[in-house]
Design a protein around this motif. Structure first.
Motif, PDB file in Angstrom:
ATOM      1  N   UNK A   6      44.696  38.474  73.891  1.00 34.56           N
ATOM      2  CA  UNK A   6      45.636  39.013  74.073  1.00 34.56           C
ATOM      3  C   UNK A   6      46.681  40.414  74.369  1.00 34.56           C
ATOM      4  N   UNK A   7      45.845  41.503  73.189  1.00 31.42           N
ATOM      5  CA  UNK A   7      45.847  42.073  72.700  1.00 31.42           C
ATOM      6  C   UNK A   7      44.873  43.426  72.978  1.00 31.42           C
ATOM      7  N   UNK A   8      43.471  43.258  73.054  1.00 31.23           N
ATOM      8  CA  UNK A   8      42.582  44.222  73.257  1.00 31.23           C
ATOM      9  C   UNK A   8      42.274  44.844  74.240  1.00 31.23           C
ATOM     10  N   UNK A   9      42.433  45.941  74.142  1.00 27.14           N
ATOM     11  CA  UNK A   9      42.332  47.058  75.319  1.00 27.14           C
ATOM     12  C   UNK A   9      40.956  47.486  75.499  1.00 27.14           C
ATOM     13  N   UNK A  10      39.885  47.034  75.366  1.00 26.38           N
ATOM     14  CA  UNK A  10      38.758  47.735  74.921  1.00 26.38           C
ATOM     15  C   UNK A  10      38.119  46.405  75.723  1.00 26.38           C
TER      16      UNK A  10
END
Length: 223
Positions: free
Chosen positions: A49-53
């Motif tokens: 839900x939060x991983x940017x890559x």
């Protein structure tokens, strides 16, 4: 007894998923997927839900697919209803990779028309994988309501989803070629061209479709 070592490895992997370095997070997700265990699921879902890559998100999805669907699917269905767009998008993406059709009821009209383009694209891909055969035509009608939406990437995703349904989508596509909105008509014509000539390329198809619509000839495409 090897349990203490296993506990140490679990803690290390869970900590790795939160590391500031994307390469460390990638390796941690790989390790989790290589040796799947139920205690990893919560953190994997949370991280999606939060991983940017992008590459790390793909590895997180792979790691989830390595676990039993009976454990992962219910957790993913909860995420599909999240207020966070990335959580919805990544959950739908992962469900499409798992391919468990018991998840089909979660693919609602609201998701197929989600205001976030990433979520909508993920919903379209998941829908064509999970849809029961007797509901493919209904899905095609729902997808056709999104024709003309967004920029090239979004439009191409929708065209691919419709084409993946096969001939069952042609009536809905044909109806869209007479829509009052020229963007909808052009997108429908371009999708039909790609269906008939997969090698045409979307950019060429959409530009050609715009010319046809401008000349008032969209109605002849399906004849």
């Amino acid at each position: 007894m090897t349990r203490p070592k296993e506990d140490t490895n679990t803690v290390r992997a869970l900590q790795g998923l939160e590391n500031n370095s994307s390469s460390v997070r990638l390796r941690a997700a790989l390790a989790v997927g290589t040796t799947p265990a139920p205690e990893f699921l919560g953190k994997l879902i949370e991280r999606c839900a939060i991983e940017p890559e992008f590459s790390v998100r793909e590895m997180l999805t792979w790691a989830l697919t390595r676990h039993e669907a009976s454990m992962t699917v219910p957790l993913l269905l909860d995420e599909v209803r999240s207020e966070r767009a990335q959580a919805r998008s990544q959950a739908l993406h992962t469900l499409s990779k798992i391919g468990d059709r018991k998840a089909w009821p979660a693919i609602t009209p609201a998701l197929l028309s989600d205001p976030d383009d990433d979520v909508a694209r993920s919903a379209w891909r998941a829908a064509v994988v999970l849809v029961p055969e007797d509901q493919e035509q209904e899905l095609a009608v729902a997808l056709a309501t999104q024709l003309g939406r967004g920029e090239r990437e979004t439009q191409l995703s929708l065209s691919r989803a419709l084409i993946a349904l096969g001939e069952v989508m042609l009536p809905a596509l044909g109806a869209a070629t007479t829509d009052l909105d020229p963007r909808v008509r052009a997108h429908a014509v371009a999708t039909e061209r790609l269906w008939r000539d997969p090698d045409a390329g979307f950019e060429f198809a959409i530009e050609e479709a715009k010319r046809i619509v401008a000349l008032g000839g969209a109605g002849q495409e399906g004849q």
